[in-house]
Design an enzyme around this catalytic site. Structure first.
Site, PDB file in Angstrom:
ATOM      1  N   ASP A   1       0.873  -1.175   0.000  1.00  0.00           N
ATOM      2  CA  ASP A   1       0.000   0.000   0.000  1.00  0.00           C
ATOM      3  C   ASP A   1       0.910   1.224   0.000  1.00  0.00           C
ATOM      4  OD1 ASP A   1       0.872   0.221   2.611  1.00  0.00           O
ATOM      5  OD2 ASP A   1      -1.116   0.269   3.515  1.00  0.00           O
ATOM      6  N   HIS A   2       0.366   2.396   0.296  1.00  0.00           N
ATOM      7  CA  HIS A   2       1.177   3.624   0.248  1.00  0.00           C
ATOM      8  C   HIS A   2       2.216   3.675   1.371  1.00  0.00           C
ATOM      9  CE1 HIS A   2      -2.338   4.204   2.750  1.00  0.00           C
ATOM     10  NE2 HIS A   2      -1.710   5.171   3.393  1.00  0.00           N
TER      11      HIS A   2
ATOM     12  N   CYS B   1       2.493  -3.782   3.876  1.00  0.00           N
ATOM     13  CA  CYS B   1       1.766  -2.567   4.280  1.00  0.00           C
ATOM     14  C   CYS B   1       2.441  -2.054   5.546  1.00  0.00           C
ATOM     15  CB  CYS B   1       0.257  -2.811   4.410  1.00  0.00           C
ATOM     16  SG  CYS B   1      -0.279  -3.867   5.759  1.00  0.00           S
TER      17      CYS B   1
ATOM     18  N   THR C   1       1.868  -2.623   8.778  1.00  0.00           N
ATOM     19  CA  THR C   1       2.128  -3.719   9.726  1.00  0.00           C
ATOM     20  C   THR C   1       2.191  -5.082   9.051  1.00  0.00           C
ATOM     21  OG1 THR C   1      -0.245  -3.974  10.035  1.00  0.00           O
ATOM     22  CG2 THR C   1       0.918  -2.531  11.615  1.00  0.00           C
ATOM     23  N   GLY C   2       1.698  -5.177   7.830  1.00  0.00           N
ATOM     24  CA  GLY C   2       1.551  -6.467   7.143  1.00  0.00           C
ATOM     25  C   GLY C   2       0.218  -7.125   7.470  1.00  0.00           C
ATOM     26  N   VAL C   3      -0.515  -6.541   8.399  1.00  0.00           N
ATOM     27  CA  VAL C   3      -1.737  -7.191   8.879  1.00  0.00           C
ATOM     28  C   VAL C   3      -2.906  -7.011   7.898  1.00  0.00           C
ATOM     29  CG1 VAL C   3      -3.483  -7.207  10.712  1.00  0.00           C
ATOM     30  CG2 VAL C   3      -1.060  -7.062  11.299  1.00  0.00           C
TER      31      VAL C   3
ATOM     32  N   HIS D   1       5.547 -25.984   7.583  1.00  0.00           N
ATOM     33  CA  HIS D   1       4.396 -26.609   8.255  1.00  0.00           C
ATOM     34  C   HIS D   1       3.047 -26.195   7.674  1.00  0.00           C
ATOM     35  CE1 HIS D   1       6.633 -27.612  12.273  1.00  0.00           C
ATOM     36  NE2 HIS D   1       7.306 -28.005  11.202  1.00  0.00           N
ATOM     37  N   ASN D   2       2.944 -24.942   7.236  1.00  0.00           N
ATOM     38  CA  ASN D   2       1.623 -24.420   6.819  1.00  0.00           C
ATOM     39  C   ASN D   2       1.516 -24.199   5.316  1.00  0.00           C
ATOM     40  OD1 ASN D   2       2.610 -22.445   9.465  1.00  0.00           O
ATOM     41  ND2 ASN D   2       1.029 -23.983   9.798  1.00  0.00           N
TER      42      ASN D   2
ATOM     43  N   ARG E   1       6.491  -0.529   8.759  1.00  0.00           N
ATOM     44  CA  ARG E   1       6.601   0.259   9.990  1.00  0.00           C
ATOM     45  C   ARG E   1       7.122  -0.603  11.147  1.00  0.00           C
ATOM     46  NH1 ARG E   1       0.755   3.336   9.381  1.00  0.00           N
ATOM     47  NH2 ARG E   1       1.560   5.234   8.400  1.00  0.00           N
TER      48      ARG E   1
ATOM     49  N   ARG F   1       2.346 -35.153   8.134  1.00  0.00           N
ATOM     50  CA  ARG F   1       1.284 -34.781   9.081  1.00  0.00           C
ATOM     51  C   ARG F   1       0.826 -33.337   8.874  1.00  0.00           C
ATOM     52  NH1 ARG F   1       5.992 -34.012  11.994  1.00  0.00           N
ATOM     53  NH2 ARG F   1       6.034 -32.228  13.429  1.00  0.00           N
ATOM     54  N   HIS F   2       1.719 -32.527   8.335  1.00  0.00           N
ATOM     55  CA  HIS F   2       1.361 -31.125   8.107  1.00  0.00           C
ATOM     56  C   HIS F   2       0.370 -30.990   6.944  1.00  0.00           C
ATOM     57  CE1 HIS F   2       4.347 -30.120  11.018  1.00  0.00           C
ATOM     58  NE2 HIS F   2       5.299 -30.699  10.293  1.00  0.00           N
TER      59      HIS F   2
HETATM   60  C1  RB5 Z   1      -2.324   2.470   6.599  1.00  0.00           C
HETATM   61  O1  RB5 Z   1      -2.412   3.618   7.391  1.00  0.00           O
HETATM   62  C2  RB5 Z   1      -2.153   1.242   7.471  1.00  0.00           C
HETATM   63  O2  RB5 Z   1      -3.335   1.009   8.166  1.00  0.00           O
HETATM   64  C3  RB5 Z   1      -1.743   0.038   6.644  1.00  0.00           C
HETATM   65  O3  RB5 Z   1      -0.535   0.277   6.020  1.00  0.00           O
HETATM   66  C4  RB5 Z   1      -1.560  -1.251   7.423  1.00  0.00           C
HETATM   67  O4  RB5 Z   1      -0.716  -1.098   8.494  1.00  0.00           O
HETATM   68  C5  RB5 Z   1      -2.799  -1.972   7.743  1.00  0.00           C
HETATM   69  O5  RB5 Z   1      -2.833  -3.078   8.291  1.00  0.00           O
END
Ligand code: RB5
Length: 149
Positions: free
Chosen positions: A8-9, A65, A67-69, A98-99, A109, A132-133
């Protein structure tokens, strides 16, 4: 390997560094954007790379992104995707062994470029162990089938 990458940005700052590193390792990289730092929405990019992986136009995907989340959750909504968010190489390696993860995500960040490279290398060099995996990974797929409403 042929690898799709998108961010993302926020994640975009790490993208050229990771692309160069992947090229150095001998991989072909397809960049699914974005191409500017203008504010955008990570689900668009998580989905793009997930579709490339599922439709087998690439061998693996990498997403970045803040956090990658958010970008990994988005990718994981595509049936058959197993995206992992990593901040260290051990999880990256085990997530493949394993996965059988098919997308690697991390946060610009959260980690620096050198740690990101170590994570990428560990993930790409690892191989699914099966056995097993495999049964457990099949159980994950069964959950996807169970909730198709
Ligand atoms: C963008 O502000 C931020 O939310 C995105 O980059 C990311 O961390 C979301 O999970």
């Amino acid at each position: 390997m042929k690898i799709a990458i998108a961010t993302d940005h926020v994640g975009i700052e790490l993208k050229p560094i990771i692309i160069d590193y992947l090229n150095e390792l001998g991989h072909e990289v397809v960049d699914f954007g974005p191409q500017s730092t203008e504010r955008t929405d990570y689900p668009l990019y998580g989905k793009k790379v997930a579709v490339e992986v599922i439709e087998k136009r690439v061998d693996a995907g990498i997403l970045i992104c803040g956090t990658g989340v958010g970008i990994s959750i988005s990718a994981n909504k595509v049936k058959g995707i197993r995206a992992v968010v990593c901040s260290e190489p051990y999880t990256a390696k085990l997530s493949k062994e394993h996965n059988n993860t098919n997308i690697l995500a991390f946060g610009s960040r959260v980690i620096g470029s050198e740690l990101a490279k170590m994570i990428v290398k560990a993930w790409l060099e690892a191989e699914f162990e099966g056995g097993r995996h495999a049964n457990r990974v099949n159980m994950i797929s069964e959950i996807e089938e169970e909730f198709l409403f």
